[in-house]
Design a protein around this motif. Structure first.
Motif, PDB file in Angstrom:
ATOM      1  N   GLY A 235       0.788  -1.223   0.000  1.00  0.00           N
ATOM      2  CA  GLY A 235       0.000   0.000   0.000  1.00  0.00           C
ATOM      3  C   GLY A 235       0.819   1.271   0.000  1.00  0.00           C
ATOM      4  N   GLU A 238      -0.400   3.141  -2.997  1.00  0.00           N
ATOM      5  CA  GLU A 238      -1.823   3.460  -2.943  1.00  0.00           C
ATOM      6  C   GLU A 238      -2.123   4.540  -1.902  1.00  0.00           C
ATOM      7  N   PRO A 241      -1.110   8.675  -3.491  1.00  0.00           N
ATOM      8  CA  PRO A 241      -1.394   8.689  -4.929  1.00  0.00           C
ATOM      9  C   PRO A 241      -0.569   9.706  -5.711  1.00  0.00           C
ATOM     10  N   LEU A 278      -5.471  -3.949  -0.632  1.00  0.00           N
ATOM     11  CA  LEU A 278      -5.564  -2.907  -1.639  1.00  0.00           C
ATOM     12  C   LEU A 278      -7.016  -2.578  -1.957  1.00  0.00           C
ATOM     13  N   ALA A 280      -7.562  -0.827  -4.861  1.00  0.00           N
ATOM     14  CA  ALA A 280      -7.521  -0.878  -6.318  1.00  0.00           C
ATOM     15  C   ALA A 280      -6.754  -2.105  -6.772  1.00  0.00           C
ATOM     16  N   ILE A 285      -2.871   0.603 -10.023  1.00  0.00           N
ATOM     17  CA  ILE A 285      -1.847   1.379  -9.316  1.00  0.00           C
ATOM     18  C   ILE A 285      -0.614   1.539 -10.202  1.00  0.00           C
TER      19      ILE A 285
END
Length: 359
Positions: A235, A238, A241, A278, A280, A285
Motif C-alpha cells: 500500500g 496506494e 497517490p 488494496l 484498487a 496502481i
C-alpha cells in the motif's frame, strides 16, 4: 520516423568519471579528512574513503560508448558539462536524466559519513545541472540508514531545485511502515523516486571476464520485481497517490506478465490479508504511479502495446558500453518500426519531459 526531441531518462555519471576534487570543501569540517579522495598506487588510481576503496578512478577507454564512437576520452568526458552536451547534440538527445555515482552503492560503513558524502555529491550534481537546466538532470541520491535521514535529504534537495531522487531498494525494506514518511515527503514535494538495478541477485557475481557478467546482466533488470511488488501490495503507493515510482533500467519484457500476475494473486490472496488490503487492482496502481525505463528492446513493438505507452520511458544509457550512443535515433527507428509515431514519441520524449518537469 521523425521525433523532434529525444529525452533520455536513464544515463550515467559513474564514480570513475567524477572529478577528483568533487568532495573537496563539500563535507563538514569534522569529516573532511575521512572523505573521498583519489589514491594512486601501482599504476592504478582508486577512490578511497575512510581508508577503504570505494571505486576506481577512471577506467580503461574500452568500457565506454564514447571510445567506441571514436571520441577521445580520458574517462572524464561524461562529467564535463559542455562536452556531455556536445555528445547529446551528436546523438540527437535534447535532455538527459542522469544516475550516479555507483549503482552498487558506496561501500562506506559509517552512516553519518556516507550520508555526508551523498549530500556532497548531490550539491555537485545541482551545480552540474545549472550548466543547462533545461537539458541536464543529474538525480540526487538518498541515504538508506534511517528513514529520517532520507526524508531530511529529500526535503533539502527538493528545496535546492532537484527534479527527482534515487534510493536503493536493496539496502532497506521499502514496505516497512517506518519508511512511510519518505513516500509522503516525496509525494508532497512532487519528486519521482527511482529504484535502479544494481543489486538483488543472491548468487551471481559481477565478474568481468567471466560468463557470470553476462548472466548477471541478463537477470539484473528483473531484480526490481520484488521492490515493485512490495511497494504495491504493502500500500505504499496506494496511500500516496501523488507518489511516482521509476523502475530504472528494468526493461519492458517481464512487466506485462508481472502486472497481470499481480492482479491474479491479489484476487487469490488479499481477501485474507490481515495487515493491508488494496482498494484498487495492482494493475491500476501501476498504470497511475509507476514508470519503467528501457533501452533497446528487441520485442518492443510487441510488448509496449500490452500495457500502453503511459508507463514507459526510453533511455540511451550513455556512456555505458551497451548504450545506443551515438546512433540513438537509428536504434529507435529500428526497434519501434511499425508503431504509431505518436506512441513512439510518448515513450521516447513526452513521458520523461513531463515527469521531470522539463516542460
Amino acid at each position: 520516423m521523425t521525433i523532434q526531441r529525444l529525452y533520455s531518462c536513464d544515463d550515467h555519471l559513474d564514480i570513475w568519471n567524477l572529478p577528483r576534487d568533487l568532495w573537496v570543501d563539500r563535507l563538514p569540517a569534522r569529516l573532511s579528512e575521512r572523505g573521498p579522495r583519489v589514491v594512486e598506487q601501482g599504476g592504478s588510481a582508486w577512490w578511497t574513503c575512510d581508508s577503504g576503496v570505494i571505486g576506481p578512478y577512471r577506467l580503461a577507454s574500452g568500457y565506454s560508448a564514447i571510445a567506441r564512437a571514436g571520441i577521445d576520452d580520458d574517462g572524464s568526458r561524461a562529467a564535463i558539462p559542455h562536452l556531455r552536451l556536445e555528445d547529446m547534440d551528436r546523438d540527437g538527445i535534447y535532455a538527459s536524466v542522469i544516475y550516479g555515482p555507483n549503482l552498487f552503492g558506496l561501500p562506506i560503513s559509517d552512516p553519518e559519513l556516507k550520508a555526508a558524502v551523498l549530500a556532497g555529491y548531490n550539491d555537485w550534481a545541482l551545480e552540474f545541472n545549472r550548466h543547462a537546466p533545461d537539458r541536464l538532470c543529474v538525480l540526487p541520491v538518498l541515504p538508506t540508514h534511517a528513514p529520517q535521514a532520507a526524508v531530511a535529504e529529500l526535503e533539502r534537495v527538493a528545496k535546492l531545485g532537484h527534479r527527482g531522487a534515487i534510493i536503493s531498494p536493496f539496502e532497506f525494506r521499502c514496505s516497512d511502515p517506518e519508511w512511510e514518511p519518505l513516500w509522503s515527503a516525496a509525494a508532497d514535494a512532487q519528486l519521482p523516486i527511482s529504484f535502479h538495478i544494481g543489486h538483488g541477485t543472491s548468487q551471481l557475481r559481477v565478474a568481468p571476464g567471466s560468463w557470470e557478467l553476462a548472466a548477471f546482466a541478463t537477470v539484473g533488470p528483473m531484480q526490481l520485481d520484488e521492490p515493485l511488488a512490495m511497494m504495491i501490495f504493502s500500500g505504499a503507493l496506494e496511500r500516496h497517490p501523488g507518489l511516482r515510482l521509476v523502475l530504472a533500467e528494468s526493461g519492458i519484457g517481464w512487466l506485462p506478465y508481472f502486472v497481470r500476475r499481480m492482479d491474479h494473486e491479489a484476487e487469490k490472496h488479499l481477501p485474507k490479508a490481515q495487515d493491508y488490503r488494496l482498494q484498487a487492482k495492482p494493475s491500476e496502481i501501476f498504470r497511475q504511479q509507476v514508470y519503467a525505463t528501457f533501452e533497446e528492446e528487441p520485442l518492443g513493438p510487441s510488448l509496449l502495446p500490452l500495457l500502453g505507452p503511459d508507463n514507459f520511458m526510453w533511455a540511451s544509457d550513455y556512456p555505458h558500453p551497451d548504450s545506443t550512443f551515438p546512433y540513438s535515433r537509428q536504434a529507435i527507428s529500428e526497434a519501434f518500426a511499425g508503431l504509431d509515431p505518436t506512441f513512439v514519441e510518448q515513450v521516447t520524449a513526452l513521458n520523461c519531459a513531463r515527469l521531470y518537469r522539463f516542460v
